[in-house]
Design an enzyme around this catalytic site. Sequence first.
Site, PDB file in Angstrom:
ATOM      1  N   ASP A  66      59.726  48.822  45.433  1.00  6.76           N
ATOM      2  CA  ASP A  66      58.950  48.755  44.406  1.00  6.76           C
ATOM      3  C   ASP A  66      59.274  47.468  43.802  1.00  6.76           C
ATOM      4  O   ASP A  66      60.256  47.136  43.495  1.00  6.76           O
ATOM      5  CB  ASP A  66      59.480  49.791  43.469  1.00  6.76           C
ATOM      6  CG  ASP A  66      58.734  50.047  42.145  1.00  6.76           C
ATOM      7  OD1 ASP A  66      57.923  49.023  41.851  1.00  6.76           O
ATOM      8  OD2 ASP A  66      58.913  51.262  41.338  1.00  6.76           O
ATOM      9  N   SER A 143      42.677  36.658  44.574  1.00  8.41           N
ATOM     10  CA  SER A 143      41.477  37.105  44.123  1.00  8.41           C
ATOM     11  C   SER A 143      40.614  35.938  43.412  1.00  8.41           C
ATOM     12  O   SER A 143      41.130  35.180  42.815  1.00  8.41           O
ATOM     13  CB  SER A 143      41.794  38.336  42.805  1.00  8.41           C
ATOM     14  OG  SER A 143      40.503  38.659  42.227  1.00  8.41           O
ATOM     15  N   TYR A 156      43.853  41.709  34.072  1.00 10.41           N
ATOM     16  CA  TYR A 156      43.960  41.592  35.404  1.00 10.41           C
ATOM     17  C   TYR A 156      43.501  40.101  35.734  1.00 10.41           C
ATOM     18  O   TYR A 156      44.563  39.370  36.672  1.00 10.41           O
ATOM     19  CB  TYR A 156      42.903  42.280  36.260  1.00 10.41           C
ATOM     20  CG  TYR A 156      42.996  42.089  37.590  1.00 10.41           C
ATOM     21  CD1 TYR A 156      43.832  42.706  38.515  1.00 10.41           C
ATOM     22  CD2 TYR A 156      41.819  41.237  38.418  1.00 10.41           C
ATOM     23  CE1 TYR A 156      43.795  42.619  39.826  1.00 10.41           C
ATOM     24  CE2 TYR A 156      42.008  40.970  39.579  1.00 10.41           C
ATOM     25  CZ  TYR A 156      43.088  41.755  40.431  1.00 10.41           C
ATOM     26  OH  TYR A 156      43.094  41.412  41.739  1.00 10.41           O
ATOM     27  N   LYS A 160      46.327  37.364  37.671  1.00  9.66           N
ATOM     28  CA  LYS A 160      45.940  36.416  38.790  1.00  9.66           C
ATOM     29  C   LYS A 160      45.931  34.869  38.747  1.00  9.66           C
ATOM     30  O   LYS A 160      46.179  34.181  39.590  1.00  9.66           O
ATOM     31  CB  LYS A 160      44.696  37.021  39.357  1.00  9.66           C
ATOM     32  CG  LYS A 160      44.741  38.629  39.886  1.00  9.66           C
ATOM     33  CD  LYS A 160      45.682  38.568  41.326  1.00  9.66           C
ATOM     34  CE  LYS A 160      45.866  39.587  41.819  1.00  9.66           C
ATOM     35  NZ  LYS A 160      46.739  39.781  43.101  1.00  9.66           N
TER      36      LYS A 160
END
Length: 310
Positions: A66, A143, A156, A160
Amino acid sequence: MDRTVVLITGCSSGIGLHLALRLASDPSRRFKVYATLRDLRAQGPLREAAQSRGCPPGSLEMLQLDVRDADSVAAARARVTEGRVDVLVCNAGRGLLGPLEVQEAGAVGSVLDVNVAGTVRTLQAFLPDMKRRRSGRVLVTGSMGGLMGLPFNAVYCASKFAIEGLCESLAVLLPPFGVHVSLIECGPVRTAFQEKLEGGPGGALDGADAETRDLFSRYQRHLERIFHEAAQDPEEVTEVFLAALRSPRPALRYFSTERFLPLVRMRLTDPSGRSYVAAMHRAVFAEEPADESAADLGGPALGPPPAALQ
């Protein structure tokens, strides 16, 4: 000959699962893959796929890891029986979609913890040994949302963008140690990433004003069109990871698709940001589909869907 030891985070589905299978079933049998999952109860699909692919015995092992827990990362590292990791793939990630003002603090914190702090924890655990051995590859799932801002993906994209800075900084530092860092910049990919969106698709939209809700509806229609037109299969993307892994002179960035590169270039050629903001807004929110001039800037695929933003 010693096998190349690869450890991959985020293997319960999507790119991580497919990359683990691709390497473990490679005809050369040169890879030993440690596929890690946050919850080992989710290993069923990976285990079944490995059996159907005929992965050789000992080529694939599943570990609990994790990225939110430094002790969990250290425990996984200690279970690598070879005592080293030659290739580290930081792939675990989460998404968050919707108007920024209605995002719950817990959801924002979770995305930043997994995507940014989780990557840092993983690198902190494995980089020292790579530097000591003066050998190693680090592949990070990037991304297009880390290279350009996308509406309704503010948190998000922030995570990134942070990964871009993290990896670029390390890429400058690490070559004298024989360690190379590469980002695999993904566009739309057909995975279960949407299922991992914090707060669901759109979050608490009831708390947003009517105009913002209308823009979000347009955005969702845009996403459906883009996903239909531009999404790649995970197997196609895994080949880009392999190209980076095998390159004798690894690049910092590899792109799974060139469709969005015109917008990336636009951000660089017009540092003011005006051109990019106007083009992205027009492509995403126009009442009519993007025309041919917009297609020249990357077509109507100027805003990948959540499933794409791995």
